[in-house]
Design a protein around this motif. Structure first.
Motif, PDB file in Angstrom:
ATOM      1  N   ARG A   1      -4.353  -7.074   5.775  1.00  0.00           N
ATOM      2  CA  ARG A   1      -4.305  -6.176   4.610  1.00  0.00           C
ATOM      3  C   ARG A   1      -4.560  -4.740   5.054  1.00  0.00           C
ATOM      4  O   ARG A   1      -5.695  -4.334   5.314  1.00  0.00           O
ATOM      5  N   GLN A   2      -3.515  -3.960   5.150  1.00  0.00           N
ATOM      6  CA  GLN A   2      -3.572  -2.567   5.574  1.00  0.00           C
ATOM      7  C   GLN A   2      -2.732  -1.725   4.614  1.00  0.00           C
ATOM      8  O   GLN A   2      -1.884  -2.251   3.886  1.00  0.00           O
ATOM      9  N   PRO A   3      -2.941  -0.402   4.583  1.00  0.00           N
ATOM     10  CA  PRO A   3      -2.080   0.470   3.759  1.00  0.00           C
ATOM     11  C   PRO A   3      -0.718   0.653   4.433  1.00  0.00           C
ATOM     12  O   PRO A   3      -0.391   1.723   4.971  1.00  0.00           O
ATOM     13  N   THR A   4       0.080  -0.407   4.415  1.00  0.00           N
ATOM     14  CA  THR A   4       1.300  -0.479   5.217  1.00  0.00           C
ATOM     15  C   THR A   4       2.251   0.684   4.950  1.00  0.00           C
ATOM     16  O   THR A   4       2.716   1.345   5.886  1.00  0.00           O
ATOM     17  N   ALA A   5       2.555   0.933   3.685  1.00  0.00           N
ATOM     18  CA  ALA A   5       3.534   1.984   3.365  1.00  0.00           C
ATOM     19  C   ALA A   5       3.073   3.332   3.896  1.00  0.00           C
ATOM     20  O   ALA A   5       3.872   4.103   4.456  1.00  0.00           O
ATOM     21  N   LEU A   6       1.801   3.639   3.742  1.00  0.00           N
ATOM     22  CA  LEU A   6       1.272   4.919   4.214  1.00  0.00           C
ATOM     23  C   LEU A   6       1.319   5.017   5.733  1.00  0.00           C
ATOM     24  O   LEU A   6       1.690   6.059   6.292  1.00  0.00           O
ATOM     25  N   LEU A   7       0.970   3.943   6.437  1.00  0.00           N
ATOM     26  CA  LEU A   7       0.983   3.955   7.895  1.00  0.00           C
ATOM     27  C   LEU A   7       2.400   4.135   8.437  1.00  0.00           C
ATOM     28  O   LEU A   7       2.618   4.870   9.406  1.00  0.00           O
ATOM     29  N   VAL A   8       3.364   3.452   7.806  1.00  0.00           N
ATOM     30  CA  VAL A   8       4.768   3.634   8.207  1.00  0.00           C
ATOM     31  C   VAL A   8       5.196   5.078   7.961  1.00  0.00           C
ATOM     32  O   VAL A   8       5.821   5.716   8.813  1.00  0.00           O
ATOM     33  N   ALA A   9       4.839   5.596   6.789  1.00  0.00           N
ATOM     34  CA  ALA A   9       5.221   6.972   6.438  1.00  0.00           C
ATOM     35  C   ALA A   9       4.625   7.980   7.417  1.00  0.00           C
ATOM     36  O   ALA A   9       5.283   8.967   7.789  1.00  0.00           O
TER      37      ALA A   9
END
Length: 394
Positions: A376-384
């Motif tokens: 569980r990570q802030p996936t969208a933010l990390l990709v962005a």
């Protein structure tokens, strides 16, 4: 104006990329970002100009892929020509679809265009030789499993662990009673839903899976019901796509003709709701097994493929397990009954073992809870953030 080219080949990739594109647009330096490539309705809603319909790439199975191959190759050639010419982007993002995207990425990277790939191919499970092509094709790999980052860094490829998107979309604690109430709203014919054992049955999302494994899963239902001494269990099945429903409905009617006392209910979609409501899960190997693990459910994983396909896959595989819960936990935390072991009596026995051993179920739930927190990570933010860094460097 910064430019980003993206390619997603599946509905799941379209959804994953859309949330990352949304997060990217919220970074001040990316105001006015121009996005184009191939994507579905979710990416297009974020402003992507899709140069071809995503459905061109959305094929499943070897036979379907071979039939569509000439069209796919034409699209890839035309896309590469565009991206090396009039529509040259500052950065390219390939979302999954490695057989298509790695070929595009290799051409673009050799021409000096930074390439980012979201969702690592499963080189740790099979076809590890692909790492050589990835080295040529990818500047930065975005990994959804924690252990993948070290694999790519050892090969000299930049990598960032961004977490698994499913882990953020599924709550840390399932609410079984609420899920069953919602199922009852969808199908009032469900009986004894609050007291009976609920068995979720997920036979897959492809025609080949429905042909090879679904009949075995349906044959398991009366065997399990006979072995349970308490009330007859309720079997609930999410139909992954409308075109699969006729075959599943036929199997359902065949079982009910011989065993009219059984409760077997089909739902259009609703996989998450059904998994949340279930006591135990009978499931075909695939991404859905991780979905079941994140819902903290005991499960029995099974699969069947044609003999020749099985031999090829066996020779290319490196791990003793195929189910994602076992791979991520590094041991057999749930049983896998594959190929000749996929028999109704054996599947029913494995399901019954979970239903009769609540202490084992509790221990498994705790193990899956730890896994959920890891993924569980802030996936969208990390990709962005990775994309924004690459774009700013241009």
């Amino acid at each position: 104006m910064p430019t980003l080219a993206c390619v997603a080949g599946e509905p799941s990739g379209d959804l994953l990329a859309a949330s990352s594109l949304q997060a990217l647009k919220q970074i001040p330096a990316q105001a006015g970002l121009e996005m184009y490539g191939i994507g579905g309705p979710f990416m297009q809603a974020q402003g992507l100009q899709s140069l071809w319909p995503m459905e061109v790439l959305s094929v499943r199975g070897y036979v379907e892929a071979l039939r569509q191959l000439p069209t796919i190759l034409r699209v890839r050639k035309a896309l590469i020509t565009d991206l090396l010419g009039a529509k040259r982007p500052d950065v390219f993002l390939g979302i999954d679809a490695p057989d298509f995207n790695l070929g595009v990425e290799e051409k673009l990277r050799s021409a000096g265009i930074p390439t980012v790939h979201f969702i690592s191919p499963s080189i740790w499970a099979w076809r590890g030789s692909r790492i050589k092509k990835i080295q040529r094709a990818v500047d930065h790999m975005l990994c959804i499993f924690p252990f993948e980052k070290a694999i790519y860094e050892a090969a000299g490829i930049q990598a960032t662990y961004v977490g698994h998107p499913l882990a953020s979309s599924i709550p840390l604690e399932p609410n079984v009673s609420e899920a069953r109430a919602r199922l009852l709203e969808l199908d009032p014919s469900l009986q004894n839903l609050t007291t009976a054992k609920v068995v979720a049955v997920l036979p897959g999302s492809r025609h080949s899976e429905i042909q090879l494994i679904a009949p075995i899963f349906f044959a398991t239902m009366p065997v399990l019901a006979e072995q349970l001494e308490e009330a007859v269990p309720i079997f609930v099945i999410p139909v992954a796509a409308p075109h699969l429903r006729p075959a599943l409905e036929q199997l359902r009617l065949e079982v009910l003709t011989r065993h009219p006392q059984l409760q077997i209910h089909l739902f259009d979609g609703q996989a998450d709701l059904i998994l949340e409501a279930a006591d135990v899960v009978l499931i075909a190997s695939g991404t859905a097994t991780l979905q079941a693990a994140l819902w903290k459910k005991p499960m029995v994983i099974s699969y069947r493929v044609p003999w020749l396909t099985a031999q090829v896959m066996k020779r290319q595989a490196y791990l003793p397990y195929v189910g994602l819960p076992n791979i991520l936990c590094g041991e057999f935390v749930v049983p896998e009954l594959l190929q000749s072991q996929a028999q109704p009596q054996k599947l029913a026995k494995a399901l019954l073992n979970w239903l009769l051993n609540p202490d084992q179920v509790a221990a498994l739930r705790q193990r899956f809870s730890v896994l959920h927190h890891e993924l569980r990570q802030p996936t969208a933010l990390l990709v962005a953030q990775v994309l924004a860094e690459k774009l700013s460097q241009r």
